[in-house]
Design a protein around this motif. Sequence first.
Motif, PDB file in Angstrom:
ATOM      1  N   MET A   1      24.955  47.610   8.603  1.00  0.00           N
ATOM      2  CA  MET A   1      25.462  46.439   9.307  1.00  0.00           C
ATOM      3  C   MET A   1      26.518  46.867  10.322  1.00  0.00           C
ATOM      4  SD  MET A   1      27.408  43.106   7.701  1.00  0.00           S
ATOM      5  CE  MET A   1      26.114  42.790   6.514  1.00  0.00           C
ATOM      6  N   LYS A   2      26.442  46.340  11.521  1.00  0.00           N
ATOM      7  CA  LYS A   2      27.414  46.672  12.549  1.00  0.00           C
ATOM      8  C   LYS A   2      28.753  46.023  12.217  1.00  0.00           C
ATOM      9  CE  LYS A   2      24.011  47.190  16.247  1.00  0.00           C
ATOM     10  NZ  LYS A   2      23.543  46.687  17.570  1.00  0.00           N
ATOM     11  N   SER A   3      29.835  46.719  12.575  1.00  0.00           N
ATOM     12  CA  SER A   3      31.155  46.252  12.183  1.00  0.00           C
ATOM     13  C   SER A   3      31.480  44.876  12.760  1.00  0.00           C
ATOM     14  CB  SER A   3      32.224  47.270  12.607  1.00  0.00           C
ATOM     15  OG  SER A   3      32.222  47.436  14.004  1.00  0.00           O
ATOM     16  N   GLU A   4      31.052  44.589  13.982  1.00  0.00           N
ATOM     17  CA  GLU A   4      31.356  43.291  14.585  1.00  0.00           C
ATOM     18  C   GLU A   4      30.615  42.173  13.848  1.00  0.00           C
ATOM     19  OE1 GLU A   4      33.365  40.701  16.638  1.00  0.00           O
ATOM     20  OE2 GLU A   4      33.688  42.855  16.848  1.00  0.00           O
ATOM     21  N   GLU A   5      29.364  42.425  13.461  1.00  0.00           N
ATOM     22  CA  GLU A   5      28.602  41.437  12.700  1.00  0.00           C
ATOM     23  C   GLU A   5      29.234  41.206  11.327  1.00  0.00           C
ATOM     24  OE1 GLU A   5      24.118  40.939  10.754  1.00  0.00           O
ATOM     25  OE2 GLU A   5      24.612  42.681  12.004  1.00  0.00           O
ATOM     26  N   TYR A   6      29.627  42.302  10.704  1.00  0.00           N
ATOM     27  CA  TYR A   6      30.275  42.266   9.395  1.00  0.00           C
ATOM     28  C   TYR A   6      31.567  41.449   9.470  1.00  0.00           C
ATOM     29  CZ  TYR A   6      31.267  44.616   4.870  1.00  0.00           C
ATOM     30  OH  TYR A   6      31.482  44.916   3.558  1.00  0.00           O
ATOM     31  N   GLY A 336      38.973  48.635  -1.467  1.00  0.00           N
ATOM     32  CA  GLY A 336      39.128  50.007  -1.939  1.00  0.00           C
ATOM     33  C   GLY A 336      38.064  50.948  -1.403  1.00  0.00           C
ATOM     34  N   PHE A 337      36.802  50.493  -1.382  1.00  0.00           N
ATOM     35  CA  PHE A 337      35.739  51.351  -0.866  1.00  0.00           C
ATOM     36  C   PHE A 337      35.842  51.521   0.649  1.00  0.00           C
ATOM     37  CE2 PHE A 337      33.092  49.990  -4.733  1.00  0.00           C
ATOM     38  CZ  PHE A 337      33.492  51.114  -5.447  1.00  0.00           C
ATOM     39  N   TYR A 338      36.221  50.451   1.346  1.00  0.00           N
ATOM     40  CA  TYR A 338      36.349  50.608   2.793  1.00  0.00           C
ATOM     41  C   TYR A 338      37.533  51.512   3.135  1.00  0.00           C
ATOM     42  CZ  TYR A 338      35.718  49.728   7.695  1.00  0.00           C
ATOM     43  OH  TYR A 338      35.472  49.912   9.037  1.00  0.00           O
ATOM     44  N   ASN A 339      38.599  51.409   2.372  1.00  0.00           N
ATOM     45  CA  ASN A 339      39.747  52.285   2.595  1.00  0.00           C
ATOM     46  C   ASN A 339      39.351  53.749   2.389  1.00  0.00           C
ATOM     47  OD1 ASN A 339      42.800  52.576   2.893  1.00  0.00           O
ATOM     48  ND2 ASN A 339      42.490  53.538   0.917  1.00  0.00           N
ATOM     49  N   ALA A 340      38.590  54.011   1.328  1.00  0.00           N
ATOM     50  CA  ALA A 340      38.137  55.383   1.067  1.00  0.00           C
ATOM     51  C   ALA A 340      37.208  55.865   2.177  1.00  0.00           C
ATOM     52  CB  ALA A 340      37.438  55.453  -0.288  1.00  0.00           C
ATOM     53  N   TYR A 341      36.353  54.983   2.673  1.00  0.00           N
ATOM     54  CA  TYR A 341      35.487  55.356   3.798  1.00  0.00           C
ATOM     55  C   TYR A 341      36.321  55.705   5.034  1.00  0.00           C
ATOM     56  CZ  TYR A 341      32.520  54.802   7.887  1.00  0.00           C
ATOM     57  OH  TYR A 341      31.893  55.006   9.088  1.00  0.00           O
ATOM     58  N   SER A 342      37.355  54.932   5.305  1.00  0.00           N
ATOM     59  CA  SER A 342      38.212  55.187   6.463  1.00  0.00           C
ATOM     60  C   SER A 342      38.887  56.554   6.370  1.00  0.00           C
ATOM     61  CB  SER A 342      39.284  54.097   6.583  1.00  0.00           C
ATOM     62  OG  SER A 342      38.691  52.831   6.769  1.00  0.00           O
ATOM     63  N   LEU A 343      39.208  56.966   5.142  1.00  0.00           N
ATOM     64  CA  LEU A 343      39.884  58.251   4.949  1.00  0.00           C
ATOM     65  C   LEU A 343      38.922  59.429   4.993  1.00  0.00           C
ATOM     66  CD1 LEU A 343      42.359  57.317   2.062  1.00  0.00           C
ATOM     67  CD2 LEU A 343      42.947  57.816   4.436  1.00  0.00           C
ATOM     68  N   THR A 344      37.655  59.210   4.621  1.00  0.00           N
ATOM     69  CA  THR A 344      36.730  60.333   4.444  1.00  0.00           C
ATOM     70  C   THR A 344      35.522  60.321   5.368  1.00  0.00           C
ATOM     71  OG1 THR A 344      35.430  59.119   2.799  1.00  0.00           O
ATOM     72  CG2 THR A 344      37.315  60.404   1.988  1.00  0.00           C
ATOM     73  N   LYS A 345      35.169  59.134   5.888  1.00  0.00           N
ATOM     74  CA  LYS A 345      33.908  58.921   6.620  1.00  0.00           C
ATOM     75  C   LYS A 345      32.684  59.248   5.762  1.00  0.00           C
ATOM     76  CE  LYS A 345      36.353  57.607  10.003  1.00  0.00           C
ATOM     77  NZ  LYS A 345      36.611  56.150  10.114  1.00  0.00           N
ATOM     78  N   ASN A 346      32.863  59.145   4.466  1.00  0.00           N
ATOM     79  CA  ASN A 346      31.765  59.335   3.515  1.00  0.00           C
ATOM     80  C   ASN A 346      30.970  58.036   3.457  1.00  0.00           C
ATOM     81  OD1 ASN A 346      30.082  59.567   1.295  1.00  0.00           O
ATOM     82  ND2 ASN A 346      31.643  60.478  -0.039  1.00  0.00           N
ATOM     83  N   LEU A 405      39.637  43.409   5.354  1.00  0.00           N
ATOM     84  CA  LEU A 405      38.423  43.856   6.034  1.00  0.00           C
ATOM     85  C   LEU A 405      38.413  43.428   7.498  1.00  0.00           C
ATOM     86  CD1 LEU A 405      35.885  45.432   4.969  1.00  0.00           C
ATOM     87  CD2 LEU A 405      37.511  44.716   3.232  1.00  0.00           C
ATOM     88  N   ILE A 406      38.826  42.207   7.801  1.00  0.00           N
ATOM     89  CA  ILE A 406      38.891  41.740   9.190  1.00  0.00           C
ATOM     90  C   ILE A 406      39.833  42.625   9.988  1.00  0.00           C
ATOM     91  CG2 ILE A 406      39.717  39.854  10.666  1.00  0.00           C
ATOM     92  CD1 ILE A 406      38.789  37.948   8.341  1.00  0.00           C
ATOM     93  N   ARG A 407      40.978  42.921   9.417  1.00  0.00           N
ATOM     94  CA  ARG A 407      41.975  43.749  10.106  1.00  0.00           C
ATOM     95  C   ARG A 407      41.439  45.155  10.342  1.00  0.00           C
ATOM     96  NH1 ARG A 407      45.607  42.913   6.603  1.00  0.00           N
ATOM     97  NH2 ARG A 407      46.505  41.049   7.558  1.00  0.00           N
ATOM     98  N   ARG A 408      40.806  45.718   9.349  1.00  0.00           N
ATOM     99  CA  ARG A 408      40.317  47.095   9.457  1.00  0.00           C
ATOM    100  C   ARG A 408      39.090  47.196  10.367  1.00  0.00           C
ATOM    101  NH1 ARG A 408      42.143  50.074   4.483  1.00  0.00           N
ATOM    102  NH2 ARG A 408      43.734  48.733   3.564  1.00  0.00           N
ATOM    103  N   LEU A 409      38.254  46.181  10.364  1.00  0.00           N
ATOM    104  CA  LEU A 409      37.048  46.215  11.202  1.00  0.00           C
ATOM    105  C   LEU A 409      37.330  45.994  12.678  1.00  0.00           C
ATOM    106  CD1 LEU A 409      34.659  44.316   8.775  1.00  0.00           C
ATOM    107  CD2 LEU A 409      34.375  46.668   9.548  1.00  0.00           C
ATOM    108  N   LYS A 410      38.523  45.524  12.986  1.00  0.00           N
ATOM    109  CA  LYS A 410      38.889  45.412  14.399  1.00  0.00           C
ATOM    110  C   LYS A 410      39.013  46.772  15.055  1.00  0.00           C
ATOM    111  CE  LYS A 410      41.324  40.978  14.291  1.00  0.00           C
ATOM    112  NZ  LYS A 410      42.634  40.275  14.429  1.00  0.00           N
TER     113      LYS A 410
END
Length: 410
Positions: A1-6, A336-346, A405-410
Amino acid sequence: MKSEEYKSLIEKHLFEHILPYWEKFARDPVNKGFYGKIDNDNKQYEEESRSIVMTSRFLWSFSAVARLSKNAAYLEMADYAYDVICNQFWDKENEGVYWSVTFDGKPCVIKKQIYGEAFCCYGLSEYAAAVSELRGDESTSQNALSKAIRLFELLDQYALDKKLGGYVEARAVNWDITDDWILSPVDMNCPKSMNTNLHVMEAWTTLLRELKHFCPDEEITSTVAASLSNLIVVTVERIFQKDNHLALFFDMDWNRLDKEISYGHDIEASWLLWEALEVLGDEALLKKYRGLVVDAAQTALTEGFDKENGCMENKLEGKERDRTRVWWNQAESLVGFYNAYSLTKNNAFLEACEKEWQWIENHQMDKKGGDWWNEIDADGNPVLSAHKGGNWKTSYHNGRACMELIRRLK
C-alpha cells in the motif's frame, strides 16, 4: 500500500469513526465528567465511578488531535476534561489527583496511584501546548503546565526509589507509605511494576518535549531530563529481560515476581522507549539502546504476532497462550512495527503493520456501533462481556496509533 493511500485511510478512520464516537457517547451531561462504563450497545452507566486515567486520556487525545489537525474545535472536549480534573480530581489539601471519583464528582478511591498521576501529567502537558499553540491562551497554558510540573515534583519527591531507581506503585492520599499498591483487579499487589514505570516514562517524555518548547526555566527542564534519563536506564536494565520481553511485577529490589509475557506491552515499550530517547536527545543512549528497540519489536513479531490473521495476540503465561485480540495490543502494534521499519527498513515490519491495519479494518473496528471492539476472541468474534468504553478504554490507544501513523507517513 502506498503511504499516501495508507495515511488517507487512517485519517478517515480517526476523524470519522473514532473521535465522533467519543464525542457522542463519553460525556455525562448531567453529572459532568465521563461515563465509567459504556457497553457494546453504547448504553452508558451513570453511577459507575470515574477514573483519573480515563479523564486524563481524553484530555491528552483531544489536545493531541487538535494540535495534529490544527483545529481548535477539538479543544472543546479537552477543555471539558481539564475542568473535570481541576474541579473533581485535584486534591486541594495534599496536591496530586485522586485515583477515582463518584459519578457526582466526590472523591472515591483517594490514594495516589502513580500510574494515574503519570497519566494526568501526560494529559496536562499536551493540553498546555495545545491551548498555547491554537488559542494563544498563555494563562490557561501556564496553569496546566504548572500542574504537570507539580505532579512531576511530587512523584520525584514521594514515589521515586532514590536508591535503586524507578517509581513505586502507590502512596496514601497524603503521600505517606502504603501497602495498598494494586492498580487493578488483574494486577499483582506489589511495590513496583513495568506498567507504572512505562507510563511514567511516557509522561516525562511528553513533559520534557513541551518544556523544551514552552518553558524558559532551564532548571526544571534539566531536572525532568535527568529523571527521564534515569528512568530509561532503569527500564532497560531492570524491566527488559535478556529475552527482549518485559517483566511485569517486582519487589522493591527489582526481583521479578511474575512469569508472564505481555506481547502488547512489549511492542508498546519498544516505540515508547525510542520516543523517550529521541526527546531526551542523548546521542550516546540513542546509539546504545537502538538495538534493543529493534530486537524487542522483532521478538514481538516473531513470538506474539499471528501472521496468518494479521493481529497481535495477548499474552503467554507458562504454557498457556491467550490468543484474545485486545484493542490496545492492535493499536500499539501499528506504531511499534512502523517504528521498527523506520529504523531498519526491514519490510517484514512494514508488512506486519499493513496486516495489522487490515485486521483492524476487518475485525476490530465496530462499523455499526462505532470505535473498536474491546476484545475479539481467537475465532474472530467480539467478546461482548468486554465493555466498549469506560475507565480503561477511551480514545487514547487507537487514537494515538492513528495520530502516530499519520505523522510518520507524512
